[in-house]
Design an enzyme around this catalytic site. Structure first.
Site, PDB file in Angstrom:
ATOM      1  N   ARG A  19       0.828  -1.212   0.000  1.00  0.00           N
ATOM      2  CA  ARG A  19       0.000   0.000   0.000  1.00  0.00           C
ATOM      3  C   ARG A  19       0.861   1.260   0.000  1.00  0.00           C
ATOM      4  O   ARG A  19       0.573   2.216  -0.721  1.00  0.00           O
ATOM      5  CB  ARG A  19      -0.962  -0.004   1.187  1.00  0.00           C
ATOM      6  CG  ARG A  19      -2.046  -1.069   1.054  1.00  0.00           C
ATOM      7  CD  ARG A  19      -2.909  -1.142   2.276  1.00  0.00           C
ATOM      8  NE  ARG A  19      -2.082  -1.492   3.432  1.00  0.00           N
ATOM      9  CZ  ARG A  19      -2.462  -1.403   4.696  1.00  0.00           C
ATOM     10  NH1 ARG A  19      -3.661  -0.964   4.993  1.00  0.00           N
ATOM     11  NH2 ARG A  19      -1.665  -1.758   5.671  1.00  0.00           N
ATOM     12  N   ASN A  37      -6.233  -3.042   1.834  1.00  0.00           N
ATOM     13  CA  ASN A  37      -6.212  -4.496   1.961  1.00  0.00           C
ATOM     14  C   ASN A  37      -7.641  -4.992   2.068  1.00  0.00           C
ATOM     15  O   ASN A  37      -8.484  -4.341   2.690  1.00  0.00           O
ATOM     16  CB  ASN A  37      -5.453  -4.918   3.228  1.00  0.00           C
ATOM     17  CG  ASN A  37      -3.960  -4.732   3.101  1.00  0.00           C
ATOM     18  OD1 ASN A  37      -3.426  -4.561   2.016  1.00  0.00           O
ATOM     19  ND2 ASN A  37      -3.279  -4.750   4.227  1.00  0.00           N
TER      20      ASN A  37
END
Length: 91
Positions: A19, A37
């Site tokens: 990320r 996620n």
């Protein structure tokens, strides 16, 4: 020309700075949207911006950061939503 896409990325993509890698590159290419996620182990990425930069980001998503192992990337075109920033979302 503006473009929006949603990606679902499968593989070793959680716990490998995925990320952060996406956010860092999105800011470099002036891409807006989000990354998060998912409970099933995938990462969801929503990208919007100029065609060329979005395409560059899609290619980066297919590679990921150093320790990621990408097995599959599902890409879906989306309606442009005019996001103002790129965020890392937490569910």
């Amino acid at each position: 020309m503006k473009k929006s896409v949603r990606l679902y990325i499968e593989g070793t993509v959680q716990g490998v700075f995925f990320r952060g890698f996406i956010k860092e590159n999105a800011e470099r290419y002036n891409i807006k949207g989000f990354v998060r996620n998912l409970d099933d182990g995938r990462v969801e990425v929503f990208l919007e911006g100029n065609n060329e930069e979005v395409d560059k980001m899609v290619e980066l998503c297919k590679k990921g950061p150093k320790h990621a192992q990408i097995r599959n990337v599902e890409i879906k075109p989306e309606r442009f939503q005019d996001f103002k920033v790129f965020k890392v979302l937490h569910i």
